[in-house]
Motif scaffolding. Structure first.
Motif, PDB file in Angstrom:
ATOM      1  N   GLN A  68       0.824  -1.205   0.000  1.00 17.50           N
ATOM      2  CA  GLN A  68       0.000   0.000   0.000  1.00 17.50           C
ATOM      3  C   GLN A  68       0.860   1.259   0.000  1.00 17.50           C
ATOM      4  OE1 GLN A  68      -2.601  -0.399   3.356  1.00 17.50           O
ATOM      5  NE2 GLN A  68      -3.940  -1.900   2.354  1.00 17.50           N
ATOM      6  N   THR A  69       1.958   1.227   0.735  1.00 20.60           N
ATOM      7  CA  THR A  69       2.862   2.380   0.768  1.00 20.60           C
ATOM      8  C   THR A  69       3.486   2.623  -0.604  1.00 20.60           C
ATOM      9  OG1 THR A  69       3.371   1.976   3.098  1.00 20.60           O
ATOM     10  CG2 THR A  69       4.925   3.330   1.852  1.00 20.60           C
ATOM     11  N   SER A  72       0.900   3.939  -3.000  1.00 22.87           N
ATOM     12  CA  SER A  72       0.622   5.349  -2.720  1.00 22.87           C
ATOM     13  C   SER A  72       1.645   6.247  -3.402  1.00 22.87           C
ATOM     14  CB  SER A  72       0.632   5.582  -1.204  1.00 22.87           C
ATOM     15  OG  SER A  72       0.420   6.942  -0.909  1.00 22.87           O
ATOM     16  N   SER A  76       0.955   8.949  -6.497  1.00 29.00           N
ATOM     17  CA  SER A  76       1.333  10.361  -6.416  1.00 29.00           C
ATOM     18  C   SER A  76       1.920  10.859  -7.730  1.00 29.00           C
ATOM     19  CB  SER A  76       2.342  10.568  -5.281  1.00 29.00           C
ATOM     20  OG  SER A  76       3.598   9.973  -5.595  1.00 29.00           O
ATOM     21  N   ASP A  80      -4.655   8.743  -8.898  1.00 31.39           N
ATOM     22  CA  ASP A  80      -5.545   7.688  -8.403  1.00 31.39           C
ATOM     23  C   ASP A  80      -6.392   7.093  -9.513  1.00 31.39           C
ATOM     24  OD1 ASP A  80      -4.548   8.253  -5.942  1.00 31.39           O
ATOM     25  OD2 ASP A  80      -6.316   9.315  -5.199  1.00 31.39           O
TER      26      ASP A  80
END
Length: 507
Positions: A68-69, A72, A76, A80
């Protein structure tokens, strides 16, 4: 610039661009995650699968949280709306043409449909997209190896095809230049050597053409213990005799969908839900089997869906009709449908071709050759990661990767339904539409609706039978067709459709 469409390049090092400007994606982990998602696109990658691609064997203590990190950080940069999550995992939602590898394949496909000079320009554009080996920085990663090899094989094939076009344009020297690059990269590639021998011969360099054959022969014997193929040995003799035919090289014909598989001009009735379900299944799974009794409309459903499916997956389609095939003919029929011509080992030729292809392959009417089809499908799934298979058969293949879509007959009206309700039943809608197409002035009187409903029930709602019955009813009347069931009246259409009707399980 933030809202500009993103472009992603993988034919070389991984690069991202917006509005022509390079966008930095820093860190090996987000880059590996993006590469893994691109390799599997448009299919989702599970969190565990993505973790394995990012960290390989040294997984973090909490892999899903770590994924998930990384995702993310990827979002960026891409947004999304590009990196999406669904119940299965993560996937990329990208417009067609976003990735240079997809543009390369599209240009190669288009070149196969164009006249020689335009095809040469198209292949030049396609080959110009390459900046180095595909997925270069991930060459040692397990998740990327198969796709990198596949794209590399496509590049070799495109270079060979470009050399053939140069020969068609009477530019043998240009053909020699291209082919020397191919054999330098793949010294045992027989097709390239054969084309190079032909190009050298046509350039007036007969001695070099014969030396090329001897060099390949030595390499094959020393490294593999093999002799050159019979075709290459024959070409050597033709060069020695100065008898190389002008037709010794030619582009393979473009793949075509048979005319009978073009979507019908009439309204496609009663299969709205099945159409959507097949589209979703074929877009999400590499093997989909449409099953059901004879005459239920399996082939017709696939034919209707195929144009939209090719658009969604951005892949061409090839259809192999196996209705009358014997088991030993399956491989030959597939090879012929792919434009491969005669091959001494048709299955090997098919697998080699598909391994480098991005394609939707339809295998139609497989019930009589089910074992042979199952064997072929298993090998295709193993060697050809960019080939989607759609199978029609009365029986499923019973394979682990198989997504089955059972097709049922159209629902006829209930005997207790009134006329207003009866005409809404799917089987009745089809029967009446076909009846009115043949006889536009048909009046839906209460007796006609009652008789038509009984015809639909007698024919078990099977679409092929309903269409033939409606055609007969337009001439003889619905009542005559209905009473004819007990008197031996045949639902005769064309020879092909009548034969197909007889194969159905009708009373």
């Amino acid at each position: 610039m933030a809202g500009a469409p993103v472009q992603i390049d993988v034919l070389g090092s991984l690069e991202i661009r917006r509005a022509g400007a390079r966008v930095e994606l820093r860190g090996s982990r987000p880059r590996a995650a993006l590469a893994a998602l691109l390799v599997h696109a448009p299919y989702p990658v599970s969190p565990d699968g993505l973790a394995a691609a990012i960290w390989e064997k040294e997984l973090p203590a909490r892999p899903r949280g770590a994924v998930q990190t990384v995702v993310s950080r990827l979002r960026s940069v891409l947004g999304d709306e590009v990196v999406r999550h669904d119940p299965v995992g993560y996937h990329l939602e990208l417009p067609a043409g976003t990735v240079d590898a997809d543009r390369f394949e599209a240009l190669c496909r288009q070149a196969g449909e164009l006249p020689t000079s335009r095809a040469a320009e198209m292949l030049d554009s396609a080959l110009g997209l390459w900046r180095g080996p595909a997925y270069a920085e991930f060459a040692d990663r397990e998740f990327a190896v198969t796709e990198a090899v596949r794209l590399g094989e496509l590049r070799m094939k495109a270079m060979e095809d470009r050399a053939v076009l140069a020969l068609e344009l009477d530019d043998a020297d240009a053909s020699v230049s291209v082919l020397q690059g191919v054999v330098a990269e793949q010294p045992l590639r027989e097709r390239a050597h054969g084309l190079l021998m032909t190009a050298l011969y046509r350039a007036g360099r007969t001695t070099e053409a014969l030396e090329q054959y001897q060099a390949l022969r030595r390499s094959l014997v020393e490294e593999l213990g093999l002799d050159p193929s019979p075709a290459l040995r024959e070409l050597q003799v033709q060069i020695l005799d100065h008898a190389v035919p002008e037709s010794s090289v030619a582009r393979p014909p473009p793949r075509r969908v048979p005319p009978s598989w073009e979507p019908a001009t009439g309204i496609f009735i009663g299969r709205e839900d099945d159409t959507g379900e097949l589209l979703r299944a074929a877009a999400a799974h590499r093997l989909v089997s449409v099953t059901g009794p004879g005459g239920v409309g399996k082939s017709r459903l696939v034919a209707e869906v195929l144009p939209e499916l090719t658009r969604r997956l951005d892949r061409p389609a090839a259809v192999v009709e196996l209705e009358d095939a014997q088991p030993e003919q399956v491989d030959e029929k597939v090879a012929a449908s792919l434009g491969l011509g005669f091959a001494a080992e048709p299955r090997a030729a098919v697998l080699e071709y598909l391994a480098a292809s991005s394609l939707i392959l339809v295998l139609d009417a497989c019930e009589r050759v089910l074992d042979r089809t199952r064997s072929l499908v298993r090998e295709i799934l193993w060697v050809a990661p960019r080939v989607n298979l759609v199978v029609t058969s009365r029986h499923r293949l019973d394979m682990g990767a198989e997504q089955v879509l059972p097709l049922s007959p159209l629902t006829p009206p209930d005997p207790t339904d009134g006329p207003d309700r009866a005409v809404l039943a799917p089987a009745m809608r089809l029967f009446i539409e076909r009846l009115r197409r043949a006889r536009p002035a048909t009046d839906l009187s209460v007796p006609l609706v009652r008789d038509a409903g009984e015809v639909c029930r007698r024919l078990d709602g099977l679409p092929l039978a309903l269409e033939l019955a409606a055609t007969q009813a337009a001439t003889l009347g619905v009542r005559t067709v209905l009473t004819g069931f007990g008197t031996g009246l045949h639902l005769a259409g064309s020879a092909g459709t009548t034969a197909a009707l007889r194969r159905g399980p009708f009373p």
